[in-house]
Write a protein that holds these residues in place. Structure first.
Motif, PDB file in Angstrom:
ATOM      1  N   SER A 159     -61.992  50.256  33.996  1.00  0.00           N
ATOM      2  CA  SER A 159     -62.003  50.507  32.491  1.00  0.00           C
ATOM      3  C   SER A 159     -60.567  51.182  32.251  1.00  0.00           C
ATOM      4  N   SER A 160     -60.473  52.347  31.780  1.00  0.00           N
ATOM      5  CA  SER A 160     -59.000  52.886  31.139  1.00  0.00           C
ATOM      6  C   SER A 160     -58.334  53.724  32.114  1.00  0.00           C
ATOM      7  N   GLY A 161     -58.989  53.709  33.402  1.00  0.00           N
ATOM      8  CA  GLY A 161     -57.935  54.145  34.499  1.00  0.00           C
ATOM      9  C   GLY A 161     -58.486  55.533  35.065  1.00  0.00           C
ATOM     10  N   GLU A 162     -59.513  56.325  34.399  1.00  0.00           N
ATOM     11  CA  GLU A 162     -59.844  57.649  35.112  1.00  0.00           C
ATOM     12  C   GLU A 162     -60.388  57.426  36.448  1.00  0.00           C
TER      13      GLU A 162
ATOM     14  N   SER B 194     -61.219  43.690  30.618  1.00  0.00           N
ATOM     15  CA  SER B 194     -60.729  44.253  29.355  1.00  0.00           C
ATOM     16  C   SER B 194     -59.164  44.427  29.601  1.00  0.00           C
ATOM     17  N   LEU B 195     -58.556  43.717  28.910  1.00  0.00           N
ATOM     18  CA  LEU B 195     -57.059  43.845  28.590  1.00  0.00           C
ATOM     19  C   LEU B 195     -56.556  45.110  27.960  1.00  0.00           C
ATOM     20  N   SER B 196     -57.438  45.628  26.955  1.00  0.00           N
ATOM     21  CA  SER B 196     -57.104  46.795  26.268  1.00  0.00           C
ATOM     22  C   SER B 196     -57.257  47.819  27.107  1.00  0.00           C
ATOM     23  N   MET B 197     -58.496  47.823  28.044  1.00  0.00           N
ATOM     24  CA  MET B 197     -58.737  49.025  29.042  1.00  0.00           C
ATOM     25  C   MET B 197     -57.426  48.969  30.153  1.00  0.00           C
ATOM     26  N   LEU B 198     -56.960  47.848  30.367  1.00  0.00           N
ATOM     27  CA  LEU B 198     -55.816  48.068  31.371  1.00  0.00           C
ATOM     28  C   LEU B 198     -54.759  48.554  30.812  1.00  0.00           C
ATOM     29  N   HIS B 199     -54.353  47.998  29.398  1.00  0.00           N
ATOM     30  CA  HIS B 199     -53.329  48.764  28.684  1.00  0.00           C
ATOM     31  C   HIS B 199     -53.198  50.285  28.828  1.00  0.00           C
ATOM     32  N   LYS B 200     -54.530  50.805  28.683  1.00  0.00           N
ATOM     33  CA  LYS B 200     -54.773  52.055  28.488  1.00  0.00           C
ATOM     34  C   LYS B 200     -54.553  52.893  29.937  1.00  0.00           C
ATOM     35  N   ALA B 201     -55.018  52.178  30.960  1.00  0.00           N
ATOM     36  CA  ALA B 201     -54.827  52.409  32.336  1.00  0.00           C
ATOM     37  C   ALA B 201     -53.366  52.561  32.580  1.00  0.00           C
TER      38      ALA B 201
ATOM     39  N   TYR C  39     -54.166  60.691  28.406  1.00  0.00           N
ATOM     40  CA  TYR C  39     -55.475  61.045  28.239  1.00  0.00           C
ATOM     41  C   TYR C  39     -55.774  62.358  27.586  1.00  0.00           C
ATOM     42  N   ASP C  40     -56.740  62.676  26.622  1.00  0.00           N
ATOM     43  CA  ASP C  40     -57.216  63.699  25.974  1.00  0.00           C
ATOM     44  C   ASP C  40     -57.250  65.093  27.305  1.00  0.00           C
ATOM     45  N   ILE C  41     -56.782  66.070  26.939  1.00  0.00           N
ATOM     46  CA  ILE C  41     -56.739  67.248  27.822  1.00  0.00           C
ATOM     47  C   ILE C  41     -57.930  67.784  28.427  1.00  0.00           C
ATOM     48  N   SER C  42     -59.043  67.375  27.570  1.00  0.00           N
ATOM     49  CA  SER C  42     -60.328  67.849  27.661  1.00  0.00           C
ATOM     50  C   SER C  42     -60.961  66.949  29.033  1.00  0.00           C
ATOM     51  N   GLN C  43     -60.303  65.932  29.320  1.00  0.00           N
ATOM     52  CA  GLN C  43     -60.637  65.207  30.355  1.00  0.00           C
ATOM     53  C   GLN C  43     -60.277  65.873  31.696  1.00  0.00           C
ATOM     54  N   ALA C  44     -59.581  67.133  31.659  1.00  0.00           N
ATOM     55  CA  ALA C  44     -59.346  67.764  32.684  1.00  0.00           C
ATOM     56  C   ALA C  44     -60.334  68.713  33.400  1.00  0.00           C
ATOM     57  N   LYS C  45     -61.605  68.754  32.726  1.00  0.00           N
ATOM     58  CA  LYS C  45     -62.358  69.683  33.155  1.00  0.00           C
ATOM     59  C   LYS C  45     -63.186  69.587  34.324  1.00  0.00           C
TER      60      LYS C  45
END
Length: 270
Positions: free
Chosen positions: A113-116, A142-149, A154-160
């Motif tokens: 996905s987007s790399g998480e 998904s090429l768009s997900m690979l681009h995000k990766a 990422y949003d800082i909220s992801q760090a929770k």
């Protein structure tokens, strides 16, 4: 409601057309209850082309000149929820397993996905691997997900769900226009090899063998026969003693694979 604001209905025939498109392109079986989600995600494309119906849009993407638009449809309909350290017991098990390993290690996040997920793996590797000779292949349809990766922003909220201290150790905090966001440090980004892989197609010979494969929360989108074919392909890419991780809600029971269960949803290749 003014006509310009109305959402056109996604009819039975149009939805069946999209179900077939997705099945042919990705192997994913879209259930009937996904119709509202599909309509919502594609509505922006109808507005982009100033079209008044999904039927018009489907006719448009069948034209050879709109091949990339057809690919965009697959991208829009295959993005799924993901976050760092999702199903954290997997990462705890990986950490303990790494302490017993010696020599080079290759890992694969097969639906990144987007790399998480692969960046979570990379942080665990950096903390617990006994070797510095390791790499992670991160693949997605998904090429768009690979681009995000690749961007790794990422949003800082992801760090929770980050373990204590890991945000400061492995991420850069945004300032100014990037305030409230984080970026994975270059030292981890450089460990990832990003590539487009369609799991329902034969795998490229240059993919090589892996010590760990994460195939999590993706099998639920395929019928049983396709699931079996996908898992067989991936197990073939595992070295003996290597690990296969699947989602906690998924099952490969009855697939007659050369693996043994070592932890809930974790299998060792025999």
């Amino acid at each position: 409601m003014p006509d310009a604001l109305k959402m056109p209905a996604l009819g039975d025939a149009e939805f069946r057309h999209l179900q077939k498109l997705m099945a042919d392109a990705s192997g994913i079986q879209m259930a009937a209850n996904k119709r509202p989600l599909v309509a919502g995600r594609l509505m922006k494309r109808l507005r982009h082309y100033r079209l008044g119906s999904f039927n018009e849009y489907l006719r448009l993407i069948e034209q050879p000149l709109y091949r990339q638009e057809r690919r965009l449809v697959v991208d829009l309909l295959t993005t799924n929820e993901t976050y760092f350290f999702r199903e954290h017991p997997h990462f705890d098990f990986l950490a303990s397993w790494l302490l017993r390993q010696r020599g080079p290690l290759r890992l694969w996040s097969a639906a990144c996905s987007s790399g998480e997920e692969p960046y979570s793996m990379a942080m665990v590797m950096s903390e617990h691997a006994t070797t510095r000779d390791w790499s992670i292949t991160a693949s997605d349809l998904s090429l768009s997900m690979l681009h995000k990766a690749q961007e790794a922003i990422y949003d800082i909220s992801q760090a929770k769900y980050f373990p204590e201290g890991w945000l400061q150790r492995y991420c850069l905090s945004g300032v100014g226009d990037m305030s409230g966001r984080l970026r994975i440090q270059a030292s981890l980004r450089e460990r990832l090899v990003l590539r487009e892989v369609n799991l329902v197609q034969p795998l490229s010979e240059d993919l090589g063998l892996f010590d760990v494969i994460f195939l999590r929360n993706v099998l639920i989108y395929f019928d049983n026969d396709e699931k079996k074919r996908i898992v067989q392909r991936l197990v073939h890419q595992l070295r003996p003693g290597g690990l296969l991780f699947i989602g906690h809600a998924e099952s490969i029971h009855g697939f007659n694979l050369p693996v043994r269960l070592v932890q809930p949803s974790v299998y060792e290749c025999l």
